[in-house]
Scaffold this active site. Structure first.
Site, PDB file in Angstrom:
ATOM      1  CE  LYS A  76      -4.518   0.765   0.366  1.00  0.00           C
ATOM      2  NZ  LYS A  76      -5.574  -0.200   0.030  1.00  0.00           N
TER       3      LYS A  76
HETATM    4  N1  GLU Z   1      -7.207   0.081  -3.177  1.00  0.00           N
HETATM    5  C1  GLU Z   1      -7.983  -1.072  -3.489  1.00  0.00           C
HETATM    6  C2  GLU Z   1      -8.064  -1.998  -2.296  1.00  0.00           C
HETATM    7  O1  GLU Z   1      -7.928  -1.576  -1.173  1.00  0.00           O
HETATM    8  C3  GLU Z   1      -7.514  -1.761  -4.756  1.00  0.00           C
HETATM    9  C4  GLU Z   1      -6.119  -2.279  -4.751  1.00  0.00           C
HETATM   10  C5  GLU Z   1      -5.660  -2.797  -6.102  1.00  0.00           C
HETATM   11  O2  GLU Z   1      -6.461  -2.867  -7.022  1.00  0.00           O
HETATM   12  O3  GLU Z   1      -4.470  -3.119  -6.191  1.00  0.00           O
HETATM   13  O4  GLU Z   1      -8.337  -3.157  -2.428  1.00  0.00           O
END
Ligand code: GLU
Length: 426
Positions: free
Chosen positions: A115
């Site tokens: 993240k």
């Molecule tokens: N931000 C989204 C999540 O928390 C998508 C992450 C992604 O597609 O890599 O799942």
């Protein structure tokens, strides 16, 4: 003012990383996970903190703080969004990276968890400033991201426009186009059909499965959704198209309630025009706090962490909570909901639709071969339904555990198996 201060203080106590640790430790005990593996999974593999200096529109330099955390890469490259928010901090990004590890494992896609975040308030930034922050941040974390290393995506306050800048910045730095560096891109840059609405669509698929499983009639249910951004709005729109009744929605500024059901396309138009959902004709304005407590059958928190806490868990009237946000329920609130017989579909399953279609997008980008929208939707449904069934199997096997523990058990088993098989290097 006094209320605001005390609410802030209380919220301050909710550290997402403590929540993530508690969930991990509870599950580890259950499956008697080796304590060494537990330690390995408790802490992220890699944290990168970067300074993001940019020239603001007024000509002055301002420095923003950014992070990229890779929690675990045993099952594949890192995957996870990038968040722009004033409350971003290292503990939050670490918790979100850990939740990505579990999410990718629950739906069994070949990724680890990562993240990113930049501490900024996008509502106070111009498009040019936002672009400069994005480009400099991506150049700084360029050391650890890449289509085989770690693939970013949208999250809170980031979108396809920003993903396009990410793709361009990384590509310019390496000297050729790399569409596989990021997902959630515009279609014209190798994005996937169905990605923008994927998290919302996944929430709907999972709600359909959960209502069937728990014996709730979805067509007769009243649904309340906290958050009207990419996830909340798309979920609301798809539920509405299916003929479901949405009685409340909200955005950062507050919500609206109508027990007879909201006209979602009209609410969307209104919110686009006025910058908020409130003051929509024929509805009652409510706060975000009140939204969680309105009379409804299904409550869908689709905003940010720490919304359902020990302070309001007793006031929730829904029979089913579907966690479209990451970490919306604290472990203390989880216990209260459990005791009250309220079912919770956990975030790592409920909101996995986004990363599943991100995976499809990455595969399409790498192969330069693109799928039809109906194939994307159908494959998404297959992955979500399969994951739901596997979680239910774990619930049956261990008895008396709730869906969060079952999903965590499934994830932890998959991740720890990969970690053990790979062994330690050197
Ligand atoms: N931000 C989204 C999540 O928390 C998508 C992450 C992604 O597609 O890599 O799942």
């Amino acid at each position: 003012m006094a209320i605001h201060v005390s609410e802030k203080k209380k919220n301050y106590r909710i550290n997402p990383l403590h929540m993530a640790w508690e969930q991990l430790e509870t599950t580890a005990k259950f499956i008697k996970l080796d304590s060494g593996i537990l330690q390995k999974l408790k802490y992220p593999k890699r944290i990168l903190t970067v300074s993001v200096p940019i020239k603001m529109d007024n000509g002055k330099i301002q420095v923003f703080k950014g992070y990229r955390v890779q929690h675990n890469l045993d099952r594949g490259p890192g995957k996870g969004g990038i968040r722009y928010h004033p409350d971003v901090d290292i503990d939050e990004v670490t918790a979100l990276a850990m939740w990505m590890t579990w999410k990718c494992a629950v739906v069994n896609i070949p990724y680890g968890g990562a993240k990113g975040g930049v501490v900024c308030d996008p509502t106070k930034l111009s498009q040019t400033e936002l672009e400069h922050i994005t480009r400099r941040y991506i150049s700084e974390i360029g050391l650890i991201i890449g289509p085989e290393k770690d693939i970013p995506a949208p999250d809170v306050n980031t979108n396809a426009r920003i993903m396009a800048w990410i793709m361009d910045t990384y590509s310019m730095n390496v000297g050729y186009s790399v569409p596989g560096i990021v997902t959630g891109k515009p279609l014209s840059l190798g994005g996937s059909r169905g990605r923008a609405e994927a998290t919302g669509r996944g929430v709907v698929f999972v709600t359909q499965e959960a209502t069937k499983y728990f014996g709730i009639d979805l067509t007769k249910s009243k649904i309340a959704i906290q958050g009207f951004g990419n996830v909340g709005y798309n979920a609301a729109r798809i539920f509405y198209d299916l003929g479901c009744k949405i009685v409340a929605v909200s955005d950062v500024q507050g919500g609206i309630y109508d027990p007879e059901g909201l006209d979602i396309p009209a609410v969307y138009k209104h919110s686009q025009k006025n910058g908020k959902v409130q003051n929509f004709k024929g509805t009652k304005n409510i706060s975000n706090k009140q939204l969680l407590e309105v009379p409804c059958d299904i409550l869908i928190p689709a905003a940010i962490e720490g919304q359902i806490t020990e302070d309001n868990a007793n006031k929730i009237k829904a029979k089913l909570v579907v966690e479209a946000a990451n970490g919306p329920t604290t472990p203390q609130a989880d216990k209260i909901l459990d005791q009250r017989g309220i079912k919770v579909v956990p975030d790592i399953l409920a909101n996995a639709g986004g990363v599943v279609v991100s995976y499809f997008e990455w595969v399409q980008s790498l192969q330069a071969y693109f799928w039809k929208e109906k194939d994307v939707q159908q494959r998404l449904q297959e992955v979500i339904v399969n994951a739901f069934d596997e979680v239910v199997e774990v619930m049956k096997k261990y008895k008396k555990i709730n869906m969060r523990t079952a999903a965590m058990i499934l994830a932890l088993q998959r991740v720890s198996e990969a970690a053990i098989l790979r062994g330690l290097y050197p």
